[in-house]
Design a protein around this motif. Sequence first.
Motif, PDB file in Angstrom:
ATOM      1  N   UNK A  35       0.836  -1.190   0.000  1.00 13.23           N
ATOM      2  CA  UNK A  35       0.000   0.000   0.000  1.00 13.23           C
ATOM      3  C   UNK A  35       0.878   1.248   0.000  1.00 13.23           C
ATOM      4  N   UNK A  36       0.248   2.350  -0.407  1.00 14.10           N
ATOM      5  CA  UNK A  36       0.955   3.617  -0.460  1.00 14.10           C
ATOM      6  C   UNK A  36       0.973   4.256   0.924  1.00 14.10           C
ATOM      7  N   UNK A  37       2.100   4.896   1.247  1.00 12.67           N
ATOM      8  CA  UNK A  37       2.251   5.618   2.506  1.00 12.67           C
ATOM      9  C   UNK A  37       2.471   7.094   2.209  1.00 12.67           C
ATOM     10  N   UNK A  38       1.924   7.939   3.059  1.00 14.19           N
ATOM     11  CA  UNK A  38       2.176   9.368   2.954  1.00 14.19           C
ATOM     12  C   UNK A  38       3.542   9.657   3.577  1.00 14.19           C
ATOM     13  N   UNK A  74      -2.116  -2.448  -3.456  1.00 14.68           N
ATOM     14  CA  UNK A  74      -2.296  -1.260  -4.271  1.00 14.68           C
ATOM     15  C   UNK A  74      -0.969  -0.890  -4.908  1.00 14.68           C
ATOM     16  N   UNK A  75      -0.722  -1.295  -6.159  1.00 16.03           N
ATOM     17  CA  UNK A  75       0.533  -0.905  -6.799  1.00 16.03           C
ATOM     18  C   UNK A  75       0.592   0.613  -6.918  1.00 16.03           C
ATOM     19  N   UNK A  76       1.717   1.179  -6.625  1.00 13.09           N
ATOM     20  CA  UNK A  76       1.850   2.633  -6.605  1.00 13.09           C
ATOM     21  C   UNK A  76       2.222   3.208  -7.944  1.00 13.09           C
ATOM     22  N   UNK A  77       2.068   4.513  -8.031  1.00 14.86           N
ATOM     23  CA  UNK A  77       2.450   5.237  -9.225  1.00 14.86           C
ATOM     24  C   UNK A  77       3.812   5.881  -9.044  1.00 14.86           C
ATOM     25  N   UNK A  78       4.134   6.785  -9.921  1.00 15.79           N
ATOM     26  CA  UNK A  78       5.431   7.453  -9.903  1.00 15.79           C
ATOM     27  C   UNK A  78       5.607   8.278  -8.635  1.00 15.79           C
ATOM     28  N   UNK A  95       5.712   7.652  -5.545  1.00 11.08           N
ATOM     29  CA  UNK A  95       4.932   7.346  -4.347  1.00 11.08           C
ATOM     30  C   UNK A  95       5.743   6.436  -3.427  1.00 11.08           C
ATOM     31  N   UNK A  96       5.597   6.667  -2.129  1.00 10.39           N
ATOM     32  CA  UNK A  96       6.259   5.824  -1.144  1.00 10.39           C
ATOM     33  C   UNK A  96       5.363   4.612  -0.911  1.00 10.39           C
ATOM     34  N   UNK A  97       5.942   3.440  -1.126  1.00  8.92           N
ATOM     35  CA  UNK A  97       5.168   2.203  -1.029  1.00  8.92           C
ATOM     36  C   UNK A  97       5.711   1.344   0.109  1.00  8.92           C
ATOM     37  N   UNK A  98       4.809   0.728   0.829  1.00 13.79           N
ATOM     38  CA  UNK A  98       5.149  -0.196   1.915  1.00 13.79           C
ATOM     39  C   UNK A  98       4.727  -1.585   1.470  1.00 13.79           C
ATOM     40  N   UNK A 147       9.803   1.457  -0.418  1.00 17.17           N
ATOM     41  CA  UNK A 147      10.537   1.985  -1.562  1.00 17.17           C
ATOM     42  C   UNK A 147       9.762   3.139  -2.171  1.00 17.17           C
ATOM     43  N   UNK A 148      10.452   3.930  -2.959  1.00 22.60           N
ATOM     44  CA  UNK A 148       9.838   5.009  -3.707  1.00 22.60           C
ATOM     45  C   UNK A 148       9.843   4.582  -5.161  1.00 22.60           C
ATOM     46  N   UNK A 149       8.664   4.566  -5.772  1.00 22.25           N
ATOM     47  CA  UNK A 149       8.560   4.154  -7.170  1.00 22.25           C
ATOM     48  C   UNK A 149       9.231   5.191  -8.070  1.00 22.25           C
TER      49      UNK A 149
END
Length: 177
Positions: A97-100, A127-131, A133-136, A171-173
């Motif tokens: 999921x995406x993290x703020x 939830x695959x992230x976009x450009x 975005x910080x993903x967990x 990671x950051x996408x």
Amino acid sequence: MRYIMYLWRRFRRDEAGVASVEFVLIVPVYFMMFLASFETAMVMTRQVLLDRGMDSALRVVRLNTANPPKYDDLKAMICQGASLIPNCLNAVKIEMWQQDPRGTMDFKPLPDCIDREEAVDPASLFEPGGSNEVMFVRACVQYKPFFPTATLGTAMVNASGEYSLVTTSIFVAEPSV
């Protein structure tokens, strides 16, 4: 009474069978140490391979934000790197999921592992992230120990008699072009 004391002294002086007494006392300790060390080595090896599989799979995800992989594709990539995990494709469960980046980390403290007692529930949160975005990402695998009745096997298993291995990554996408 004298005869009993005579037999007792004779029994104490007799050294036949001394080696078998030492064997009976020491071999179970060595055997338990061997089982514990083997089980620990397998747990650590599988954990390292799960971490490696997650890292290599997330490298593909991180660099391919225009076409992110599906849940089953990500499982296959992780399991390709985690070769020693038995029945990996059916045992691993992934959360993404995406993290703020400016907010607090909002996630469940306990990982979502496969519960073999319930009906199959695929991805609980994916939830695959976009450009940019910080993903967990968190993956959990459960498997049965080699020696479930050994000391270490009984100490580390959950209610269903399995070990849980969990790996997490943030990671950051990369920006897509």
